[in-house]
Design a protein around this motif. Structure first.
Motif, PDB file in Angstrom:
ATOM      1  N   VAL A   1       0.853  -1.187   0.000  1.00  0.00           N
ATOM      2  CA  VAL A   1       0.000   0.000   0.000  1.00  0.00           C
ATOM      3  C   VAL A   1       0.890   1.239   0.000  1.00  0.00           C
ATOM      4  O   VAL A   1       1.825   1.337   0.808  1.00  0.00           O
ATOM      5  N   VAL A   2       0.615   2.163  -0.892  1.00  0.00           N
ATOM      6  CA  VAL A   2       1.309   3.456  -0.891  1.00  0.00           C
ATOM      7  C   VAL A   2       0.352   4.494  -0.338  1.00  0.00           C
ATOM      8  O   VAL A   2      -0.734   4.720  -0.881  1.00  0.00           O
ATOM      9  N   ALA A   3       0.747   5.147   0.745  1.00  0.00           N
ATOM     10  CA  ALA A   3      -0.140   6.061   1.470  1.00  0.00           C
ATOM     11  C   ALA A   3      -0.085   7.478   0.904  1.00  0.00           C
ATOM     12  O   ALA A   3       0.147   8.453   1.609  1.00  0.00           O
ATOM     13  N   GLY A   4      -0.306   7.587  -0.393  1.00  0.00           N
ATOM     14  CA  GLY A   4      -0.493   8.891  -0.992  1.00  0.00           C
ATOM     15  C   GLY A   4       0.734   9.586  -1.516  1.00  0.00           C
ATOM     16  O   GLY A   4       1.868   9.240  -1.200  1.00  0.00           O
ATOM     17  N   ASP A   5       0.475  10.600  -2.323  1.00  0.00           N
ATOM     18  CA  ASP A   5       1.500  11.360  -3.045  1.00  0.00           C
ATOM     19  C   ASP A   5       2.450  10.416  -3.779  1.00  0.00           C
ATOM     20  O   ASP A   5       3.669  10.479  -3.646  1.00  0.00           O
ATOM     21  N   VAL A   6       1.826   9.552  -4.569  1.00  0.00           N
ATOM     22  CA  VAL A   6       2.591   8.698  -5.480  1.00  0.00           C
ATOM     23  C   VAL A   6       3.322   9.583  -6.482  1.00  0.00           C
ATOM     24  O   VAL A   6       4.470   9.334  -6.848  1.00  0.00           O
TER      25      VAL A   6
ATOM     26  N   ASP B   1      -0.513  18.584 -11.633  1.00  0.00           N
ATOM     27  CA  ASP B   1      -1.376  18.588 -12.813  1.00  0.00           C
ATOM     28  C   ASP B   1      -0.647  18.203 -14.092  1.00  0.00           C
ATOM     29  O   ASP B   1      -1.079  18.560 -15.186  1.00  0.00           O
ATOM     30  N   SER B   2       0.463  17.489 -13.973  1.00  0.00           N
ATOM     31  CA  SER B   2       1.183  17.026 -15.149  1.00  0.00           C
ATOM     32  C   SER B   2       1.908  15.733 -14.796  1.00  0.00           C
ATOM     33  O   SER B   2       2.034  15.379 -13.622  1.00  0.00           O
ATOM     34  N   VAL B   3       2.383  15.034 -15.827  1.00  0.00           N
ATOM     35  CA  VAL B   3       3.137  13.796 -15.637  1.00  0.00           C
ATOM     36  C   VAL B   3       4.477  13.964 -16.350  1.00  0.00           C
ATOM     37  O   VAL B   3       4.566  13.758 -17.566  1.00  0.00           O
ATOM     38  N   PRO B   4       5.527  14.387 -15.640  1.00  0.00           N
ATOM     39  CA  PRO B   4       6.824  14.591 -16.274  1.00  0.00           C
ATOM     40  C   PRO B   4       7.353  13.313 -16.918  1.00  0.00           C
ATOM     41  O   PRO B   4       6.943  12.201 -16.575  1.00  0.00           O
TER      42      PRO B   4
ATOM     43  N   ASP C   1      -1.970  13.847  -6.129  1.00  0.00           N
ATOM     44  CA  ASP C   1      -2.239  12.771  -7.072  1.00  0.00           C
ATOM     45  C   ASP C   1      -3.397  13.020  -8.020  1.00  0.00           C
ATOM     46  O   ASP C   1      -4.148  12.108  -8.374  1.00  0.00           O
ATOM     47  N   GLY C   2      -3.542  14.251  -8.492  1.00  0.00           N
ATOM     48  CA  GLY C   2      -4.620  14.576  -9.408  1.00  0.00           C
ATOM     49  C   GLY C   2      -4.540  13.833 -10.725  1.00  0.00           C
ATOM     50  O   GLY C   2      -5.563  13.623 -11.388  1.00  0.00           O
ATOM     51  N   MET C   3      -3.333  13.422 -11.135  1.00  0.00           N
ATOM     52  CA  MET C   3      -3.161  12.729 -12.411  1.00  0.00           C
ATOM     53  C   MET C   3      -2.982  11.228 -12.234  1.00  0.00           C
ATOM     54  O   MET C   3      -2.720  10.515 -13.198  1.00  0.00           O
ATOM     55  N   LEU C   4      -3.125  10.725 -11.016  1.00  0.00           N
ATOM     56  CA  LEU C   4      -2.788   9.327 -10.748  1.00  0.00           C
ATOM     57  C   LEU C   4      -3.686   8.355 -11.506  1.00  0.00           C
ATOM     58  O   LEU C   4      -3.211   7.360 -12.064  1.00  0.00           O
TER      59      LEU C   4
END
Length: 236
Positions: free
Chosen positions: A61-66, A71-74, A103-106
């Motif tokens: 489990v990854v607890a966020g901010d992967v 708002d972008s994926v470098p 994680d808006g783009m996750l």
């Protein structure tokens, strides 16, 4: 309540056979103001593989901010996440990503389950930590323990900054809170001890002076637990 086994900025909850880490911040190195790439994105999957070899968990489990960018994926981020997903799958484990405030783009690039809370065992719930459990749609407000990231906790000992874990009480309730350091080593962390103590980022840490920090000694493969912050300053 059983304390998890700790290694390389992650925690293994043996009763639930679950490995939990937080704040991968994939893409952080891509936008760092440095002359040469730091390569942290490529090392993160390798470190996950090392933890899988060590603990052989059923669930990761990854607890966020992967992700790091809101708002972008470098470039390279999707590949780094895919490498993490492949490593977990090859180990025969299930990967669950708890979405954080970065994680808006996750959902656009993840090929596994994305949730806002996830239960491990009968008494522990993993959330990111930027919001209280009662403000999340699927997080029970009556768990015995919450595991969070978000804070990037650190402690200064003899002039040296160390990423640390935290364990302490949830204010206005009977639950405990276990805080993971940022898995991404480029995250310097929020120093919480002594005169450097600021307002914690997470609303779950309003009783921060009652929390005990722990630091890993990787050479000795040992975890060093310290007294609560309320007692610690006199010892430093």
């Amino acid at each position: 309540m059983t304390t998890p086994e700790l290694a390389d900025r992650a925690a293994y909850f043996a009763g639930a056979d679950a490995l939990v880490c937080a704040d991968l911040h994939l893409g952080r190195d891509a936008i760092s103001n440095v002359e040469m790439p730091m390569g942290e994105g490529s090392r993160i999957p390798e470190r996950v593989e090392g933890l899988l070899d060590r603990f052989d968990p059923d669930t990761v489990v990854v607890a966020g901010d992967v992700l790091h960018a809101f708002d972008s994926v470098p470039e390279g981020v999707a590949d780094a996440l895919a490498a993490v997903e492949d490593a977990v799958e090859d180990a025969g484990a299930d990967l669950v990503l708890v979405a954080g405030n970065h994680d808006g783009m996750l959902d656009a690039i993840a090929d596994c389950r994305v949730v806002d809370a996830y239960g491990v065992g009968n008494d522990t719930v993993v959330i990111h930590g930027d919001e209280r459990p009662g403000d999340l749609e699927s997080a029970p407000a009556d768990a015995d323990r919450y595991v969070i990231g978000h804070e990037h906790p650190a402690i200064v000992i003899e002039g040296q900054r160390h990423a640390c874990y935290l364990d302490g009480p949830l204010a206005d309730g009977d639950a405990s809170v276990f805080v993971l350091p940022a898995f991404n080593r480029l995250a310097r962390g929020t120093v919480l001890n002594g005169s450097r103590n600021g307002d914690p980022a997470s609303p779950l840490l309003s009783e921060i002076r009652r929390f005990r920090p722990a630091v890993r000694d990787p050479e000795a493969d040992e975890t060093l637990w310290f007294p609560p912050f309320s007692e610690l300053q006199a010892l430093l």
